[in-house]
Design a protein around this motif. Structure first.
Motif, mmCIF file in Angstrom:
data_model
loop_
_atom_site.group_PDB
_atom_site.id
_atom_site.type_symbol
_atom_site.label_atom_id
_atom_site.label_comp_id
_atom_site.label_asym_id
_atom_site.label_seq_id
_atom_site.Cartn_x
_atom_site.Cartn_y
_atom_site.Cartn_z
ATOM 1 N N ALA A 15 0.969 -1.348 0.534
ATOM 2 C CA ALA A 15 -0.075 0.259 0.149
ATOM 3 C C ALA A 15 0.886 0.937 -0.049
ATOM 4 O O ALA A 15 0.502 2.630 -0.156
ATOM 5 N N ALA A 16 2.073 1.294 1.135
ATOM 6 C CA ALA A 16 2.803 2.265 0.766
ATOM 7 C C ALA A 16 3.388 2.877 -0.357
ATOM 8 O O ALA A 16 3.672 4.588 -0.905
ATOM 9 N N GLY A 17 3.881 1.185 -1.280
ATOM 10 C CA GLY A 17 4.512 2.072 -2.435
ATOM 11 C C GLY A 17 3.480 2.352 -3.344
ATOM 12 O O GLY A 17 4.270 3.533 -3.969
ATOM 13 N N GLY A 18 2.676 1.997 -3.494
ATOM 14 C CA GLY A 18 1.752 2.679 -4.686
ATOM 15 C C GLY A 18 1.213 3.826 -4.033
ATOM 16 O O GLY A 18 1.165 4.843 -5.088
ATOM 17 N N MET A 19 0.976 4.042 -2.540
ATOM 18 C CA MET A 19 0.254 5.283 -2.350
ATOM 19 C C MET A 19 1.552 6.925 -3.031
ATOM 20 O O MET A 19 1.471 7.393 -3.359
ATOM 21 N N ASN A 20 3.009 6.020 -2.723
ATOM 22 C CA ASN A 20 4.281 6.901 -2.279
ATOM 23 C C ASN A 20 4.265 7.268 -4.296
ATOM 24 O O ASN A 20 4.252 8.062 -4.648
ATOM 25 N N ALA A 21 3.717 6.365 -5.045
ATOM 26 C CA ALA A 21 4.262 6.621 -7.026
ATOM 27 C C ALA A 21 3.037 7.615 -7.060
ATOM 28 O O ALA A 21 3.225 8.668 -7.704
ATOM 29 N N VAL A 22 1.938 7.703 -6.639
ATOM 30 C CA VAL A 22 0.888 8.701 -6.757
ATOM 31 C C VAL A 22 0.959 10.210 -6.315
ATOM 32 O O VAL A 22 0.025 10.593 -6.691
ATOM 33 N N VAL A 23 0.551 9.269 -4.483
ATOM 34 C CA VAL A 23 0.271 10.784 -3.538
ATOM 35 C C VAL A 23 1.260 11.285 -2.658
ATOM 36 O O VAL A 23 1.618 11.778 -2.950
ATOM 37 N N GLY A 24 2.620 9.873 -2.561
ATOM 38 C CA GLY A 24 3.231 10.777 -1.052
ATOM 39 C C GLY A 24 2.567 9.981 -0.644
ATOM 40 O O GLY A 24 1.227 9.721 -0.307
ATOM 41 N N THR A 27 4.524 5.912 4.165
ATOM 42 C CA THR A 27 5.057 6.494 5.224
ATOM 43 C C THR A 27 4.181 6.115 6.727
ATOM 44 O O THR A 27 3.855 5.601 7.609
ATOM 45 N N LEU A 28 2.836 6.721 5.795
ATOM 46 C CA LEU A 28 1.406 7.012 7.033
ATOM 47 C C LEU A 28 0.688 5.560 7.355
ATOM 48 O O LEU A 28 -0.299 5.416 8.176
ATOM 49 N N ILE A 29 1.282 4.706 6.114
ATOM 50 C CA ILE A 29 0.581 3.528 6.258
ATOM 51 C C ILE A 29 1.720 2.035 6.953
ATOM 52 O O ILE A 29 1.026 1.524 8.347
ATOM 53 N N THR A 30 2.881 1.820 6.568
ATOM 54 C CA THR A 30 3.599 1.192 7.383
ATOM 55 C C THR A 30 4.218 1.671 9.182
ATOM 56 O O THR A 30 4.331 1.067 9.707
ATOM 57 N N PHE A 31 4.810 2.963 8.920
ATOM 58 C CA PHE A 31 5.055 3.464 10.058
ATOM 59 C C PHE A 31 3.989 3.181 11.331
ATOM 60 O O PHE A 31 3.880 2.775 12.140
ATOM 61 N N PRO A 32 2.823 3.651 11.298
ATOM 62 C CA PRO A 32 1.651 3.077 12.263
ATOM 63 C C PRO A 32 1.648 1.331 12.434
ATOM 64 O O PRO A 32 1.584 0.849 13.623
ATOM 65 N N THR A 33 1.794 1.359 10.873
ATOM 66 C CA THR A 33 2.024 -0.680 11.171
ATOM 67 C C THR A 33 2.755 -1.092 12.007
ATOM 68 O O THR A 33 2.341 -2.237 13.386
ATOM 69 N N ALA A 214 10.216 -3.579 1.804
ATOM 70 C CA ALA A 214 10.704 -3.738 1.056
ATOM 71 C C ALA A 214 10.548 -4.462 -0.264
ATOM 72 O O ALA A 214 10.179 -3.924 -1.597
ATOM 73 N N ALA A 215 9.873 -5.274 0.097
ATOM 74 C CA ALA A 215 9.450 -6.785 -0.874
ATOM 75 C C ALA A 215 8.004 -6.169 -1.944
ATOM 76 O O ALA A 215 7.812 -6.067 -2.678
ATOM 77 N N GLY A 216 7.441 -5.601 -0.548
ATOM 78 C CA GLY A 216 5.585 -5.184 -0.585
ATOM 79 C C GLY A 216 5.934 -3.544 -1.097
ATOM 80 O O GLY A 216 5.342 -3.458 -2.529
ATOM 81 N N SER A 217 6.723 -3.183 -1.182
ATOM 82 C CA SER A 217 6.751 -1.287 -2.012
ATOM 83 C C SER A 217 6.891 -1.744 -3.117
ATOM 84 O O SER A 217 6.905 -0.763 -3.727
ATOM 85 N N THR A 218 8.539 -2.316 -3.177
ATOM 86 C CA THR A 218 8.805 -2.500 -4.850
ATOM 87 C C THR A 218 7.052 -2.701 -5.727
ATOM 88 O O THR A 218 7.651 -2.092 -6.949
ATOM 89 N N ALA A 219 6.771 -3.885 -5.121
ATOM 90 C CA ALA A 219 5.455 -4.256 -6.193
ATOM 91 C C ALA A 219 4.486 -3.086 -6.098
ATOM 92 O O ALA A 219 3.958 -2.974 -7.290
ATOM 93 N N GLY A 220 4.116 -2.578 -5.079
ATOM 94 C CA GLY A 220 3.208 -1.144 -4.624
ATOM 95 C C GLY A 220 3.687 -0.216 -5.484
ATOM 96 O O GLY A 220 3.268 0.691 -6.582
ATOM 97 N N GLY A 221 4.872 0.563 -5.570
ATOM 98 C CA GLY A 221 4.910 0.790 -6.314
ATOM 99 C C GLY A 221 4.921 1.125 -7.520
ATOM 100 O O GLY A 221 4.880 1.914 -8.935
ATOM 101 N N LEU A 222 5.116 0.023 -8.190
ATOM 102 C CA LEU A 222 5.621 -0.471 -9.962
ATOM 103 C C LEU A 222 3.758 -0.563 -9.885
ATOM 104 O O LEU A 222 3.166 0.773 -11.540
ATOM 105 N N LEU A 223 2.343 -1.106 -9.277
ATOM 106 C CA LEU A 223 1.784 -0.862 -9.420
ATOM 107 C C LEU A 223 0.899 0.167 -9.222
ATOM 108 O O LEU A 223 0.037 0.609 -10.833
ATOM 109 N N GLY A 224 0.573 0.965 -8.385
ATOM 110 C CA GLY A 224 0.955 2.703 -8.728
ATOM 111 C C GLY A 224 1.752 3.302 -9.587
ATOM 112 O O GLY A 224 0.793 4.168 -9.735
ATOM 113 N N ALA A 225 3.145 2.950 -9.802
ATOM 114 C CA ALA A 225 2.574 3.725 -11.632
ATOM 115 C C ALA A 225 2.209 3.576 -12.176
ATOM 116 O O ALA A 225 1.992 4.694 -13.503
ATOM 117 N N ARG A 226 1.124 2.282 -12.318
ATOM 118 C CA ARG A 226 0.706 1.952 -13.224
ATOM 119 C C ARG A 226 -1.040 1.844 -12.986
ATOM 120 O O ARG A 226 -1.744 2.422 -13.765
#
Length: 255
Positions: A15-24, A27-33, A214-226
Motif C-alpha cells: 500500500a505504501a509503495g503504491g501511495m508513494n508513486a501517486v500521492v506520497g 509512511t503514514l501506512i507502514t509506520f503506524p503498522t 522492501a518487497a511490498g513497496s517494490t511491487a506497490g511502486g510499480l503497480l502505483g505507477a501503472r
C-alpha cells in the motif's frame, strides 16, 4: 515475528509503495503498522525508511517516460535532496528519542492535513499551469532551498514529503504535472536512499521488517505507477488520514 504480523507488514509495504508513486505519504501506512505491533518509534522509522527505498525507486522507474528531458532539473534538485536527506537522517540519530516522540505526532497531523487539502492544491496548481503556459523554469535559489528543506524533513521522517514537493513544483515550475510527479519520485528516492545509507551504517535496523516492506513497496511502486490513477482518490485519502491520526494517538499515549 509470526505469520499475521509478517503478512500485515508486507501488505502495508504494498500500500505504501503504491501511495508513494501517486500521492506520497506511504509512511503514514507502514509506520503506524509497525507501532501497532510494538516496535519502538525510532527503530520503526529507521527500518521503514530502509524498506521503502526499493519502492520509491520502482515508482521512479514506472514514470521513466515522463522523466525524459529532465536531466538538468534532476541533477540540480538532486543535490539539494541528497544534502537535505543526509542532514535529516543525522538529526534523527543525534536528537534524543524523546524529541522524536514529541515531534512526530505534529509532523503526522501536518501530513494528514496536506493530504486532505491536496485536491484543492492540485486544482490550484493546474490553474496556474494553464495561466502561465508551458515554458519551463527551475525556480532559482528559492526553489533549490525549498527542495533542500523538504529533504531535511524527508530524511528525518518523510511522511508527505512528496505532497510538499508537488506543492512547491506546481506553484513555481512551468511544466506538465505528470512530469513533475515523475521528478518528485526521483527526488524522494534520493532522500530516502541517502538516509538509508546513514541508517545502515550507524543505526539499528530490523532487517526482517525492512525486507518485508522492501518487497511490498517494490511491487506497490510499480503497480502505483501503472494503476494508481484509477484508484478512488477520496477513499485513498480517507485511509491515509485515518491511519495517520491513529499513529499520532498511539505515539502520544505511549510517550
Amino acid at each position: 515475528m509470526d505469520v499475521v504480523e509478517a503478512v500485515a507488514i508486507g501488505a502495508a509495504g504494498v500500500a505504501a509503495g503504491g501511495m508513494n508513486a501517486v500521492v506520497g505519504s506511504g509512511t503514514l501506512i507502514t509506520f503506524p503498522t509497525l507501532l501497532a505491533f510494538g516496535y519502538p518509534p525510532v527503530l520503526a522509522n529507521v527500518s521503514n525508511n530502509v524498506g521503502l527505498v526499493p519502492g520509491v525507486l520502482s515508482a521512479a522507474y514506472g514514470y521513466r517516460r515522463e522523466l525524459r528531458g529532465q536531466r538538468r532539473r534532476l541533477v540540480r534538485f538532486g543535490t539539494a535532496s541528497l544534502l537535505g536527506g543526509l542532514a535529516g537522517a543525522l538529526l534523527l540519530l543525534r536528537l534524543p528519542d524523546a524529541a522524536f516522540r514529541a515531534i512526530v505526532p505534529v509532523l503526522i497531523i501536518t501530513a494528514c492535513v496536506l493530504v486532505l487539502v491536496q485536491p484543492r492544491l492540485n486544482r490550484w496548481m493546474k490553474a496556474r499551469q494553464d495561466q502561465r503556459g508551458a515554458t519551463r523554469t527551475d525556480g532559482g535559489l528559492p526553489m533549490w532551498l525549498g527542495v533542500l528543506g523538504t529533504g531535511v524533513y524527508g530524511g528525518y521522517f518523510g511522511a508527505a514529503q512528496g505532497v510538499l514537493l508537488m506543492g512547491m513544483f506546481g506553484a513555481v515550475l512551468r511544466d506538465d504535472l505528470q512530469r513533475l510527479n515523475a521528478a518528485k519520485n526521483v527526488l524522494a528516492s534520493l532522500v530516502n536512499g541517502i538516509a538509508a545509507v546513514v541508517f545502515i551504517a550507524v543505526a539499528d535496523v530490523d532487517w526482517a521488517v525492512a525486507g518485508l516492506i522492501a518487497a511490498g513497496s517494490t511491487a506497490g511502486g510499480l503497480l502505483g505507477a501503472r494503476l494508481g490513477r484509477r484508484l478512488p482518490p477520496t477513499a485513498l485519502r480517507a485511509v491515509i488520514v485515518t491511519v495517520g491520526v491513529t499513529a499520532s494517538v498511539l505515539l502520544i499515549v505511549r510517550s
